[in-house]
Structures are given as structure tokens and as C-alpha cells.
Design an enzyme around this catalytic site. Structure first.
Site, mmCIF file in Angstrom:
data_model
loop_
_atom_site.group_PDB
_atom_site.id
_atom_site.type_symbol
_atom_site.label_atom_id
_atom_site.label_comp_id
_atom_site.label_asym_id
_atom_site.label_seq_id
_atom_site.Cartn_x
_atom_site.Cartn_y
_atom_site.Cartn_z
ATOM 1 C CD GLU A 1 5.956 -17.522 -25.607
ATOM 2 O OE1 GLU A 1 7.102 -17.960 -25.406
ATOM 3 O OE2 GLU A 1 4.981 -18.272 -25.841
ATOM 4 N N GLY B 1 0.092 -21.874 -27.297
ATOM 5 C CA GLY B 1 -0.053 -22.430 -25.951
ATOM 6 C C GLY B 1 -1.496 -22.512 -25.472
ATOM 7 N N GLY C 1 5.864 -25.409 -29.794
ATOM 8 C CA GLY C 1 6.251 -25.079 -28.425
ATOM 9 C C GLY C 1 6.009 -26.258 -27.496
ATOM 10 N N GLY C 2 4.854 -26.258 -26.849
ATOM 11 C CA GLY C 2 4.530 -27.257 -25.816
ATOM 12 C C GLY C 2 4.857 -28.688 -26.208
ATOM 13 C CD GLU D 1 5.156 -19.140 -33.450
ATOM 14 O OE1 GLU D 1 5.033 -20.326 -33.144
ATOM 15 O OE2 GLU D 1 5.771 -18.327 -32.765
ATOM 16 C CB SER E 1 -2.130 -25.193 -30.264
ATOM 17 O OG SER E 1 -2.137 -24.308 -29.162
ATOM 18 C CG HIS F 1 8.369 -16.485 -29.916
ATOM 19 N ND1 HIS F 1 7.446 -16.317 -28.910
ATOM 20 C CD2 HIS F 1 8.151 -17.724 -30.423
ATOM 21 C CE1 HIS F 1 6.701 -17.407 -28.819
ATOM 22 N NE2 HIS F 1 7.112 -18.284 -29.729
ATOM 23 C CG ASN G 1 10.381 -21.738 -28.793
ATOM 24 O OD1 ASN G 1 11.399 -21.655 -28.105
ATOM 25 N ND2 ASN G 1 9.440 -20.800 -28.812
ATOM 26 C CD1 TRP G 2 12.649 -27.817 -26.891
ATOM 27 C CD2 TRP G 2 14.548 -28.022 -25.705
ATOM 28 N NE1 TRP G 2 13.239 -29.012 -27.249
ATOM 29 C CE2 TRP G 2 14.412 -29.164 -26.535
ATOM 30 C CE3 TRP G 2 15.663 -27.941 -24.885
ATOM 31 C CZ2 TRP G 2 15.344 -30.203 -26.558
ATOM 32 C CZ3 TRP G 2 16.594 -28.971 -24.900
ATOM 33 C CH2 TRP G 2 16.431 -30.097 -25.727
ATOM 34 C CE LYS G 3 6.660 -21.559 -26.264
ATOM 35 N NZ LYS G 3 5.358 -20.983 -26.222
#
Ligand code: PEP
Length: 262
Positions: free
Chosen positions: A101, A175, A236-237, A169, A215, A99, A11-13
Site C-alpha cells: 500500500e 484485503g 490486516g483486516g 504478500e 486475507s 508494504h 497491521n492496523w493500517k
């Protein structure tokens, strides 16, 4: 042996900043990942404006495409929205919904329900994100996940289940570097599987992949697959660092190889 092909989604966000950088990020992932593997589903979820170009860079679809969100209507006067037919027409096979976010910016269980419906009615794979903000000593977080899940799955038909993926999640793990332990991930996976079984019956519930996000790194991916027994990851990251992301993909490929050998 594992019942499902592991699924790993990057997931590049809201990254990277430009099309040029997105091209570079993707080509590096693609070239490092190599040609031979189909033991897993490897997926990236770029921001909307980059999807077509990334699709062009992966004609063989060894790396598939996900969207980070969708709007529930297919056409009409909805300035700024992106529909499911639009996403399908540029090669998207998976759509993430709910998600944390997005929920944090106002998306409700009802919005998630409508998105799930439109994705599944259009025979596309939906990744339903659920997870608690925090853990407590009384296990209330199970109730949070259950409520999100039941709302999202309302009116979902048994025949749609092969296109359903649940991404557990926990928000406290996203993150933050605080990955859930493999034991915690496993416990929640079993809990989610139980809710699916209650709702759809055992045989049908098994068709749903349950993945973990929060993470995930190259150093913890193997244990989450082996001990956590999750069916893959939402990353993610680490998905923005080609070497790290491909190392997570390769861990899943190795995991399949090893479980076929035993
Ligand atoms: C995510 O974006 O869904 C996620 C899990 O992020 P991270 O891997 O950075 O925790």
C-alpha cells in the site's frame, strides 16, 4: 520441529479512528490472548500516534509493537516524517518496510533499500514486504518478487540476518478474501529461501523468517502454517477484530505445541 518461533503481526493500517478506539481494540486483544504464551511472537502495528499508549497498555510486552513504516534519516528538516530512533524510544521492536500500500503510493525499491538499512543498522527487526500484483501462466511473478527482494537486501550483512523477516504478500490477496493456497504460499516461501541461500549461503539464510500476508483468517491459518510451512503471518483486516486476531494467534501457539509433541 519448526526452526523458528512463529511471528504474527496485526497491521492496523489507518485504523481505528481515535485513540480511545485504539485503546479498546488493544485491551480486548490483550485480554483475550491471556497471560501464558511465549511460544510465538505476537505483535501489533498501530498507527504512529497510538504507539506510546499501546506500549503503556502492554508493560510485559507479551504483545510486542511494530511500526508500519519509517523514514530513513534519523533527524533533520523532514516535515512529517518519523525516524527509527523515535520509534525505538516508544518501544517498537519491528518495522515494516515496503508494504504494497506504500509502494502503490510511490515508494520505490530504492526507498525500501534505505529503510532496510536504517532499521538493521540500528539493530531492530525489519519486516520486508514483497509480492506480485497478479499471477500469470508463465511464472513472471517469481521475477517480480526476486527483484524486490534483491533490491531490499543489497548491502545487508550476514550478521544482520537474525533481524530480517520477509513478508510474502501477493497484492491480489490483500484485503480481497482471496487467500493464496497453502501450496502457493509454500512454493513462494521455498523460492524466497532459495534467493536468500544464493545471496548469503544456506546456514545464514535459515536465520530469516518468511511469513505470509493476504486475507489470513482464523479458518485458513492452520493450513498455511502446516502445509504452507510459513513462519507466521502479517494480518490486516482480521487484526481489527479481536476474536479473529486472537484466534489466529492461538492457532500459531497450538501449531508450536503440536510440532513440539511430534
Ligand atoms: C496487510 O495489510 O498486509 C494484509 C495482509 O491485509 P489483509 O489481511 O486484510 O489481506
Amino acid at each position: 520441529m519448526k526452526a523458528h518461533k512463529p511471528l504474527v503481526i496485526g497491521n492496523w493500517k489507518l485504523n481505528p479512528a481515535t485513540l480511545g478506539k485504539a485503546r479498546k481494540l488493544f485491551t480486548e486483544i490483550r485480554d483475550r490472548y491471556g497471560r501464558r504464551k511465549s511460544a510465538i511472537n505476537a505483535v501489533v502495528a498501530p498507527p504512529f500516534p497510538f504507539i506510546s499508549e499501546i506500549e503503556r497498555l502492554s508493560p510485559s510486552r507479551r504483545i510486542e509493537l511494530a511500526a508500519q513504516d519509517v523514514f530513513f534519516e534519523s533527524t533533520g528538516a523532514y516535515t512529517g516524517e518519523v525516524s527509527l530512533p523515535m520509534l525505538k524510544s516508544v518501544g517498537v521492536s519491528y518495522v515494516m518496510v515496503g508494504h504494497s500500500e506504500r509502494r502503490a503510493r510511490g515508494e520505490t525499491d530504492e526507498d525500501v533499500y534505505r529503510d532496510v538499512q536504517v532499521v538493521l543498522k540500528n539493530k531492530t527487526q525489519v519486516v520486508i514486504c514483497v509480492g506480485e500484483k497478479a499471477r500469470d501462466d508463465h511464472g513472471n511473478y517469481f521475477g517480480v518478487v526476486e527483484a524486490q527482494l534483491r533490491a531490499a537486501l543489497r548491502d545487508v550483512k550476514k550478521t544482520w540476518l537474525p533481524n530480517v523477516i520477509i513478508a510474502y504478500e501477493p497484492i491480489w490477496a490483500i484485503g480481497t478474501g482471496n487467500t493464496a493456497t497453502p501450496e502457493d504460499a509454500r512454493e513462494m516461501k521455498l523460492f524466497i529461501a532459495k534467493i536468500l541461500t544464493d545471496r548469503f549461503g544456506r546456514k545464514e539464510a535459515k536465520k530469516v523468517r518468511i511469513i505470509y500476508g493476504g486475507s489470513v483468517k482464523k479458518g485458513n491459518a492452520a493450513a498455511l502454517l502446516e502445509t504452507g510451512e510459513v513462519d507466521g503471518f502479517l494480518v490486516g483486516g482480521a487484526s481489527l477484530r479481536p476474536a479473529d486476531f486472537v484466534s489466529i494467534l492461538n492457532t500459531a501457539v497450538e501449531y508450536v505445541k503440536n510440532s513440539q509433541a511430534t
